[in-house]
Design a protein around this motif. Structure first.
Motif, PDB file in Angstrom:
ATOM      1  N   GLU A 177      16.850 -24.729 -79.042  1.00 24.69           N
ATOM      2  CA  GLU A 177      18.213 -24.787 -78.505  1.00 24.69           C
ATOM      3  C   GLU A 177      19.147 -24.105 -79.487  1.00 24.69           C
ATOM      4  O   GLU A 177      19.140 -24.435 -80.671  1.00 24.69           O
ATOM      5  N   GLU A 178      19.902 -23.153 -78.992  1.00 28.13           N
ATOM      6  CA  GLU A 178      20.768 -22.410 -79.902  1.00 28.13           C
ATOM      7  C   GLU A 178      22.185 -22.230 -79.363  1.00 28.13           C
ATOM      8  O   GLU A 178      23.079 -21.844 -80.099  1.00 28.13           O
ATOM      9  N   VAL A 179      22.398 -22.525 -78.074  1.00 25.89           N
ATOM     10  CA  VAL A 179      23.735 -22.290 -77.521  1.00 25.89           C
ATOM     11  C   VAL A 179      24.644 -23.477 -77.835  1.00 25.89           C
ATOM     12  O   VAL A 179      24.360 -24.606 -77.448  1.00 25.89           O
ATOM     13  N   HIS A 180      25.727 -23.210 -78.556  1.00 30.11           N
ATOM     14  CA  HIS A 180      26.720 -24.237 -78.868  1.00 30.11           C
ATOM     15  C   HIS A 180      27.839 -24.108 -77.850  1.00 30.11           C
ATOM     16  O   HIS A 180      28.519 -23.069 -77.793  1.00 30.11           O
ATOM     17  N   LEU A 181      27.990 -25.141 -77.038  1.00 29.10           N
ATOM     18  CA  LEU A 181      28.943 -25.076 -75.923  1.00 29.10           C
ATOM     19  C   LEU A 181      30.327 -25.540 -76.365  1.00 29.10           C
ATOM     20  O   LEU A 181      30.464 -26.573 -77.025  1.00 29.10           O
ATOM     21  N   PHE A 182      31.334 -24.767 -75.972  1.00 30.60           N
ATOM     22  CA  PHE A 182      32.709 -25.119 -76.344  1.00 30.60           C
ATOM     23  C   PHE A 182      33.252 -26.207 -75.426  1.00 30.60           C
ATOM     24  O   PHE A 182      33.075 -26.142 -74.206  1.00 30.60           O
ATOM     25  N   GLY A 183      33.926 -27.170 -76.034  1.00 27.96           N
ATOM     26  CA  GLY A 183      34.557 -28.221 -75.239  1.00 27.96           C
ATOM     27  C   GLY A 183      36.063 -28.039 -75.170  1.00 27.96           C
ATOM     28  O   GLY A 183      36.724 -28.593 -74.305  1.00 27.96           O
ATOM     29  N   THR A 184      36.614 -27.251 -76.086  1.00 25.06           N
ATOM     30  CA  THR A 184      38.068 -27.082 -76.144  1.00 25.06           C
ATOM     31  C   THR A 184      38.510 -25.970 -75.206  1.00 25.06           C
ATOM     32  O   THR A 184      37.987 -24.861 -75.269  1.00 25.06           O
ATOM     33  N   GLU A 185      39.447 -26.303 -74.354  1.00 25.94           N
ATOM     34  CA  GLU A 185      39.996 -25.262 -73.490  1.00 25.94           C
ATOM     35  C   GLU A 185      40.920 -24.380 -74.329  1.00 25.94           C
ATOM     36  O   GLU A 185      41.557 -24.863 -75.261  1.00 25.94           O
ATOM     37  N   ASN A 186      41.014 -23.150 -74.010  1.00 27.66           N
ATOM     38  CA  ASN A 186      41.903 -22.243 -74.740  1.00 27.66           C
ATOM     39  C   ASN A 186      41.655 -22.234 -76.237  1.00 27.66           C
ATOM     40  O   ASN A 186      42.574 -22.338 -77.050  1.00 27.66           O
ATOM     41  N   LYS A 187      40.399 -22.118 -76.578  1.00 23.58           N
ATOM     42  CA  LYS A 187      40.053 -22.128 -78.007  1.00 23.58           C
ATOM     43  C   LYS A 187      40.718 -20.975 -78.754  1.00 23.58           C
ATOM     44  O   LYS A 187      41.041 -21.081 -79.934  1.00 23.58           O
ATOM     45  N   SER A 188      40.940 -19.852 -78.042  1.00 24.84           N
ATOM     46  CA  SER A 188      41.559 -18.706 -78.716  1.00 24.84           C
ATOM     47  C   SER A 188      42.991 -19.017 -79.128  1.00 24.84           C
ATOM     48  O   SER A 188      43.482 -18.507 -80.138  1.00 24.84           O
ATOM     49  N   ALA A 189      43.672 -19.855 -78.348  1.00 24.61           N
ATOM     50  CA  ALA A 189      45.048 -20.225 -78.712  1.00 24.61           C
ATOM     51  C   ALA A 189      45.036 -21.078 -79.980  1.00 24.61           C
ATOM     52  O   ALA A 189      45.899 -20.922 -80.856  1.00 24.61           O
ATOM     53  N   VAL A 190      44.063 -21.956 -80.078  1.00 27.62           N
ATOM     54  CA  VAL A 190      43.916 -22.769 -81.300  1.00 27.62           C
ATOM     55  C   VAL A 190      43.676 -21.838 -82.484  1.00 27.62           C
ATOM     56  O   VAL A 190      44.256 -21.990 -83.565  1.00 27.62           O
ATOM     57  N   PHE A 191      42.843 -20.853 -82.252  1.00 29.94           N
ATOM     58  CA  PHE A 191      42.493 -19.890 -83.296  1.00 29.94           C
ATOM     59  C   PHE A 191      43.731 -19.108 -83.735  1.00 29.94           C
ATOM     60  O   PHE A 191      44.017 -18.951 -84.922  1.00 29.94           O
ATOM     61  N   GLN A 192      44.468 -18.623 -82.756  1.00 28.58           N
ATOM     62  CA  GLN A 192      45.659 -17.824 -83.080  1.00 28.58           C
ATOM     63  C   GLN A 192      46.631 -18.626 -83.941  1.00 28.58           C
ATOM     64  O   GLN A 192      47.152 -18.139 -84.943  1.00 28.58           O
ATOM     65  N   LYS A 193      46.844 -19.874 -83.547  1.00 24.30           N
ATOM     66  CA  LYS A 193      47.810 -20.707 -84.284  1.00 24.30           C
ATOM     67  C   LYS A 193      47.349 -20.878 -85.734  1.00 24.30           C
ATOM     68  O   LYS A 193      48.138 -20.793 -86.680  1.00 24.30           O
TER      69      LYS A 193
END
Ligand SMILES: Cc1cc2nc3c(=O)[nH]c(=O)nc-3n(C[C@H](O)[C@H](O)[C@H](O)COP(=O)(O)OP(=O)(O)OC[C@H]3O[C@@H](n4cnc5c(N)ncnc54)[C@H](O)[C@@H]3O)c2cc1C
Length: 537
Positions: A177-193
């Motif tokens: 198993e290698e796929v890490h599934l994202f639970g956070t919506e709009n992760k890119s917005a979190v990243f940008q901030k």
């Protein structure tokens, strides 16, 4: 950012290059650096007519990142973390949410806290070995190795930013198993901030890079236009192209795949400009070009980008599939189980493809869904998606599909074949049903449980498909540090390429390890960020 307005500069690279090429041919520029000579020859050969306009504004930064997707954000992160200042990200999408990077649902990594908690011991070395051999060494192996080594660190960064992850199932049946599934919506917005707060990274959206800015063979930035048509020269010591490839550019797709329709299952911003800008700067375009295929959900040109219609799944469960002549062309199990990789790849070698079912199967779909009726193999990627799901409102969706023109209905196989112009379909079905009766696929060796007879009572339904893809892979060649390379393998000063448009990192077909599409984009972005920080320091 330092900005100065109204700087006037007009030059026509195309015309200038053609003239210079003549001088090279005459041996008059033999004292030129190998770099500038290669740039000249390549641009002239391709007949590039890049027109640099007079800029309305000039913006200067230390590090310029073109693209706010998976690779671009990670590049900004590493550059900022390494202490680089004055980092600017420009992107043609209107906001951080509106690009492919934000659509990623899962990303690959091994040797992470998640895989360890799951008791998995599949190692980085094993993963690299698997991938480089899958690619038949058509990549820059040192670059791939580094990017695979960086995969666990990608996960650490998401953890640091508080972006939720869980470990997904082994969808590709690869034994780990290698796929890490994202639970956070709009992760890119979190990243940008985070990038803004922690490193003062600045963002400019709706700003599209058009051309490379070159000085003495080095890349000194890009010329871009904003949504109002304002021309801006973005000048920087180091420039990263992370524009996500060319899935939204039908002409570039035709150059690679010929006269077929590939449905872009993506946002609209990946138009190939990053590849073109790199070429304009003199980078060499690599020959490996792949697709991250959407033959999980299915695509047909009549519906365009559509991930929500379960009827589109009909071709991905192992039933009979034929080409535009009505001939069988693949072991359909490949499409069911390696839909994004080898299975999807097979569909790129026919003009169009079709699945066919009789009413018995259609009726069963209402009660059971695809998985149970078409066959029940042990491992099944597509089956995972629609497992055990009866198709709701099937009669209505079928009628809609018939009205839209991507499903043909007829009382006999000859009838649907005539409607779609598949001259060989009847003969194919006859031979296929004989194999189904015998339980052996003598043509392509498909598993017996997927050999379900077709001609078992009408009416019949023929589903028309086009290959679909989330993104392209490939572009210009880089070295192991993501520096853009000319045809003569010399690096272009100041120019880096990361993400799916890096021409030295991805294979065709797509690696059979789910989530490596984004995983390698994140890793290569990080590598580029580290390199640019060092280069500009
Ligand atoms: C619906 C969907 C689901 C997906 N799911 C997954 C998944 O689960 N797992 C996975 O591994 N991969 C997935 N992918 C693929 C994934 O999106 C890509 O692998 C990844 O985003 C590639 O990163 P990148 O940085 O190379 O390009 P992108 O993330 O596409 O970023 C490109 C950026 O460049 C900008 N840009 C383009 N041209 C210009 C220009 N000329 N000037 C300025 N900016 C420009 C774009 O606006 C964008 O910001 C999915 C893709 C889609 C569409």
């Amino acid at each position: 950012m330092e900005t100065s307005k109204g700087i006037s500069r007009r030059s026509f690279i195309g015309g200038g290059m053609a003239g210079a090429a003549g001088l090279v041919a005459a041996g008059l520029l033999s004292s030129c650096s190998p770099g500038s000579q290669a740039t000249t020859e390549q641009s002239a050969t391709e007949g590039e007519a890049a027109q640099i306009k007079t800029a309305d504004e000039t913006v200067e930064s230390n590090i310029l990142i073109v693209g706010s997707g998976a690779a671009g954000l990670m590049a900004a992160y590493e550059a900022g973390k390494a202490g680089a200042e004055n980092i600017l990200v420009i992107a043609n999408c209107p906001s951080i949410e509106a690009n492919n990077g934000n659509m990623v649902s899962g990303t690959a990594a091994v040797e992470t806290p998640y895989t360890e908690a799951a008791g998995q011991d599949y190692s980085i070395e094993q993963l690299f070995d698997r991938m480089v051999n899958f690619a038949h060494w058509t990549v820059n192996a040192r670059l791939l190795k580094t990017c695979v080594e960086l995969l666990p660190g990608n996960i650490d960064i998401f953890d640091e930013l508080g972006i939720e992850l869980t470990l997904g199932a082994d969808r590709y049946s690869i034994g780990f198993e290698e796929v890490h599934l994202f639970g956070t919506e709009n992760k890119s917005a979190v990243f940008q901030k985070h990038l803004e707060d922690a490193y003062g990274v600045q963002f400019r959206f709706s700003t599209e890079a058009k051309h490379a800015l070159m000085e003495d063979g080095a890349c000194v930035g890009v010329q871009a236009e904003d949504e109002d048509g304002k021309v801006i020269d973005f000048k920087a010591k180091a420039t990263l192209l992370a524009c996500g490839g060319y899935i939204d550019n039908p002409d570039m797709l035709k150059e690679v795949y010929g006269d077929m329709t590939i449905v872009a299952s993506s946002t609209e911003w990946q138009k190939g400009l990053g590849v073109k800008i790199a070429q304009e700067a003199g980078a060499f375009r690599e020959s490996t070009h792949g697709l991250g295929m959407n033959d999980i959900f299915g695509s047909t040109e009549e519906l365009g980008f559509n991930l929500g219609n379960p009827l589109l799944g009909a071709a991905f469960y192992g039933g009979l599939i034929v080409d535009e002549h009505g001939k069988r062309f693949m072991n359909e199990y490949m499409l069911a189980n390696e839909s994004m990789a080898g299975g999807g790849e097979a569909t790129l070698h026919v003009k169009q493809y079709y699945a066919i079912f009789g009413q018995r199967v259609i009726d069963a779909l209402k009660e059971q869904g695809y998985y149970q009726i078409i066959g029940s193999p042990e491992f099944w990627v597509s089956g995972m998606l629609l497992y055990g799901q009866p198709l709701e409102d099937l009669d209505q969706s079928l009628q809609d599909a018939i009205d839209t023109g991507w499903v043909f209905k007829g009382d006999t196989i000859a009838d649907v074949a005539a409607q779609a112009g598949l001259d060989e379909l009847e003969t194919t079905v006859e031979a296929y049903d004989d194999m189904a009766a015998a339980g052996v696929d003598t043509m392509f060796g498909k598993r017996a449980e997927m050999l379900i007879p077709v001609a078992d009572g009408g009416p019949y339904y023929l589903f028309k498909y086009n290959p679909g893809a989330f993104n392209t892979f490939g572009g210009c060649r880089t070295d192991e540090f993501t520096r853009a390379l000319r045809a003569d393998f010399s690096p272009i000063e100041g120019l880096y390429i990361a993400g799916v448009e890096n021409g030295s990192l991805y294979s065709r077909p797509y690696y059979d390890v789910g989530g490596t599409c984004s995983g390698l984009a994140y890793s290569s972005g990080r590598l580029a960020g580290m390199q640019m920080a060092e280069y500009t320091s």
